[in-house]
Scaffold this motif. Structure first.
Motif, PDB file in Angstrom:
ATOM      1  N   LEU A 105      44.571  39.779  40.729  1.00 15.94           N
ATOM      2  CA  LEU A 105      44.765  41.208  40.126  1.00 15.94           C
ATOM      3  C   LEU A 105      43.994  42.141  41.089  1.00 15.94           C
ATOM      4  CD1 LEU A 105      43.679  40.045  36.737  1.00 15.94           C
ATOM      5  CD2 LEU A 105      45.910  40.533  37.308  1.00 15.94           C
ATOM      6  N   PRO A 106      44.569  43.526  40.954  1.00 13.17           N
ATOM      7  CA  PRO A 106      43.781  44.616  41.579  1.00 13.17           C
ATOM      8  C   PRO A 106      42.332  44.919  41.401  1.00 13.17           C
ATOM      9  CG  PRO A 106      45.803  45.170  40.413  1.00 13.17           C
ATOM     10  CD  PRO A 106      45.695  43.950  39.930  1.00 13.17           C
ATOM     11  N   GLY A 107      41.523  44.868  42.465  1.00 13.46           N
ATOM     12  CA  GLY A 107      40.145  44.973  42.337  1.00 13.46           C
ATOM     13  C   GLY A 107      39.470  43.641  42.185  1.00 13.46           C
ATOM     14  N   ALA A 108      40.378  42.533  42.403  1.00 15.91           N
ATOM     15  CA  ALA A 108      39.822  41.135  42.151  1.00 15.91           C
ATOM     16  C   ALA A 108      38.646  41.001  43.045  1.00 15.91           C
ATOM     17  CB  ALA A 108      40.766  40.147  42.423  1.00 15.91           C
ATOM     18  N   PRO A 109      38.384  41.421  44.254  1.00 10.94           N
ATOM     19  CA  PRO A 109      37.236  40.771  45.079  1.00 10.94           C
ATOM     20  C   PRO A 109      36.134  41.399  44.560  1.00 10.94           C
ATOM     21  CG  PRO A 109      39.010  41.507  46.771  1.00 10.94           C
ATOM     22  CD  PRO A 109      39.406  41.729  45.137  1.00 10.94           C
ATOM     23  N   LEU A 110      35.976  42.681  43.928  1.00 15.92           N
ATOM     24  CA  LEU A 110      34.903  43.471  43.753  1.00 15.92           C
ATOM     25  C   LEU A 110      34.612  42.876  42.287  1.00 15.92           C
ATOM     26  CD1 LEU A 110      32.771  45.604  43.882  1.00 15.92           C
ATOM     27  CD2 LEU A 110      34.305  47.225  42.670  1.00 15.92           C
ATOM     28  N   PHE A 111      35.593  42.610  41.564  1.00 14.52           N
ATOM     29  CA  PHE A 111      35.335  42.110  40.001  1.00 14.52           C
ATOM     30  C   PHE A 111      34.738  40.632  40.159  1.00 14.52           C
ATOM     31  CE2 PHE A 111      36.725  39.414  36.498  1.00 14.52           C
ATOM     32  CZ  PHE A 111      36.218  40.194  35.376  1.00 14.52           C
ATOM     33  N   ALA A 112      35.012  39.875  41.197  1.00  9.37           N
ATOM     34  CA  ALA A 112      34.705  38.499  41.226  1.00  9.37           C
ATOM     35  C   ALA A 112      33.135  38.592  41.924  1.00  9.37           C
ATOM     36  CB  ALA A 112      35.247  37.686  42.352  1.00  9.37           C
ATOM     37  N   ALA A 113      32.699  39.692  42.707  1.00 11.13           N
ATOM     38  CA  ALA A 113      31.535  39.667  43.198  1.00 11.13           C
ATOM     39  C   ALA A 113      30.520  40.150  41.981  1.00 11.13           C
ATOM     40  CB  ALA A 113      31.516  40.817  44.315  1.00 11.13           C
ATOM     41  N   THR A 114      31.146  40.975  41.125  1.00  8.37           N
ATOM     42  CA  THR A 114      30.236  41.630  40.218  1.00  8.37           C
ATOM     43  C   THR A 114      29.852  40.515  39.256  1.00  8.37           C
ATOM     44  OG1 THR A 114      31.216  43.618  40.608  1.00  8.37           O
ATOM     45  CG2 THR A 114      30.121  43.149  38.455  1.00  8.37           C
ATOM     46  N   ALA A 115      31.040  39.752  38.873  1.00  8.98           N
ATOM     47  CA  ALA A 115      30.833  38.681  37.822  1.00  8.98           C
ATOM     48  C   ALA A 115      29.941  37.664  38.344  1.00  8.98           C
ATOM     49  CB  ALA A 115      32.237  37.764  37.521  1.00  8.98           C
ATOM     50  N   ALA A 116      29.741  37.387  39.698  1.00  8.33           N
ATOM     51  CA  ALA A 116      29.076  36.227  40.081  1.00  8.33           C
ATOM     52  C   ALA A 116      27.657  36.559  40.270  1.00  8.33           C
ATOM     53  CB  ALA A 116      29.417  36.136  41.877  1.00  8.33           C
ATOM     54  N   VAL A 117      27.429  38.056  40.489  1.00 10.09           N
ATOM     55  CA  VAL A 117      26.021  38.523  40.369  1.00 10.09           C
ATOM     56  C   VAL A 117      25.307  38.286  39.005  1.00 10.09           C
ATOM     57  CG1 VAL A 117      24.513  40.466  40.736  1.00 10.09           C
ATOM     58  CG2 VAL A 117      26.203  39.960  42.619  1.00 10.09           C
ATOM     59  N   ILE A 118      26.285  38.931  38.145  1.00  3.51           N
ATOM     60  CA  ILE A 118      25.837  39.005  36.749  1.00  3.51           C
ATOM     61  C   ILE A 118      25.438  37.371  36.330  1.00  3.51           C
ATOM     62  CG2 ILE A 118      26.410  39.256  34.350  1.00  3.51           C
ATOM     63  CD1 ILE A 118      27.998  41.522  35.509  1.00  3.51           C
ATOM     64  N   GLY A 119      26.639  36.502  36.709  1.00  4.23           N
ATOM     65  CA  GLY A 119      26.305  34.994  36.199  1.00  4.23           C
ATOM     66  C   GLY A 119      24.933  34.510  36.907  1.00  4.23           C
ATOM     67  N   ALA A 120      24.641  34.829  38.195  1.00 12.11           N
ATOM     68  CA  ALA A 120      23.596  34.390  38.887  1.00 12.11           C
ATOM     69  C   ALA A 120      21.982  34.992  38.229  1.00 12.11           C
ATOM     70  CB  ALA A 120      23.483  34.776  40.379  1.00 12.11           C
ATOM     71  N   CYS A 121      22.104  36.273  37.817  1.00 12.47           N
ATOM     72  CA  CYS A 121      21.111  36.790  37.233  1.00 12.47           C
ATOM     73  C   CYS A 121      20.912  36.132  35.993  1.00 12.47           C
ATOM     74  CB  CYS A 121      21.253  38.251  37.023  1.00 12.47           C
ATOM     75  SG  CYS A 121      21.044  39.152  38.344  1.00 12.47           S
ATOM     76  N   ALA A 122      21.922  35.782  35.199  1.00  9.60           N
ATOM     77  CA  ALA A 122      21.932  35.354  33.820  1.00  9.60           C
ATOM     78  C   ALA A 122      21.306  33.717  33.906  1.00  9.60           C
ATOM     79  CB  ALA A 122      23.175  35.389  32.933  1.00  9.60           C
ATOM     80  N   MET A 123      21.863  32.954  34.739  1.00  8.05           N
ATOM     81  CA  MET A 123      21.173  31.563  35.289  1.00  8.05           C
ATOM     82  C   MET A 123      19.796  31.452  35.360  1.00  8.05           C
ATOM     83  SD  MET A 123      22.823  28.934  37.911  1.00  8.05           S
ATOM     84  CE  MET A 123      22.051  30.148  39.485  1.00  8.05           C
ATOM     85  N   VAL A 124      19.477  32.636  36.455  1.00  2.92           N
ATOM     86  CA  VAL A 124      18.010  32.519  36.675  1.00  2.92           C
ATOM     87  C   VAL A 124      17.011  32.783  35.615  1.00  2.92           C
ATOM     88  CG1 VAL A 124      16.151  33.975  37.954  1.00  2.92           C
ATOM     89  CG2 VAL A 124      18.183  33.218  39.031  1.00  2.92           C
TER      90      VAL A 124
END
Length: 209
Positions: A105-124
């Motif tokens: 999807l358009p903007g997928a790399p930025l979206f994936a990076a944002t989701a990964a950061v949010i997921g990492a923060c939530a996991m911590v």
């Protein structure tokens, strides 16, 4: 007058020092935790109980699988199962977001990076909440304190991520190690919490020698 046992002393007839004893106990607690996590909804309570059992080693309480299951039986209240449901839902949502990001999807790399950061923060925050003593009785309070700890103690949060990454790599390299990973992970989370509270690694028998 009683003699205080330190990480450098051994009881008469003891082959290994208390550090090795804690290591063996950690592995047994890890196996018990892995078994208790299998229903998935019980995972937060299982990991929280493991942290509580290992924390008790500082007061010379037995860090054994027997004590682990005895403490776990007093838990698994509706709040614990709700915490498990929220954790599972969060993981599924993150997996769905990353899958959509990988669909081109358009903007997928930025979206994936944002989701990964949010997921990492939530996991911590979630993992640090498991190490909090409040998690034994009230998850909202544990999460609130863990969120504050994650901000105030960035170094500890980095150690949590490193512990998770190490556990994941070990499980990926040798699948049977996945059943032992909860033990070292729980010990790392507990040590980070003790570190935040001004504790000492020596009290956990983590010093060398």
């Amino acid at each position: 007058m009683s003699r205080t046992r330190t990480a450098q002393t051994r009881e008469p007839g003891e082959v290994f020092g208390p550090g090795m004893t804690l290591f063996a106990d950690m592995l047994s607690v890890g196996l018990a935790t892995a078994a208790a996590c299998l229903p998935l909804l019980t995972a937060p309570a299982a990991l929280s109980t493991a942290c509580a059992v290992l924390r008790g080693a500082r007061e010379d309480q037995p860090a054994t699988a027997g004590r682990y299951f005895a403490l776990l039986r007093r838990r698994l209240r509706p709040g614990d199962l709700l915490a498990g449901a929220v954790a599972v839902a969060g993981l599924l949502l993150l997996a769905a977001d990353l899958a959509l990001a990988g669909a081109g999807l358009p903007g997928a790399p930025l979206f994936a990076a944002t989701a990964a950061v949010i997921g990492a923060c939530a996991m911590v925050i979630a993992l640090r909440a498991c190490a909090r003593p409040e998690s034994l009785t009230a998850w909202p309070a544990a999460l609130r304190e863990a969120a504050q700890d994650a901000v105030r103690d960035v170094g500890g949060s980095a150690l949590v991520l490193l512990a998770v990454a190490t556990a994941a790599v070990c499980a990926w390299m040798l699948v049977p190690l996945a059943f032992l990973a909860p033990g070292p992970l729980a010990l790392a989370l507990t040590a980070v919490d003790v570190r935040r509270a001004g504790g000492s690694g020596r009290k956990f028998g983590l010093s060398g020698g």
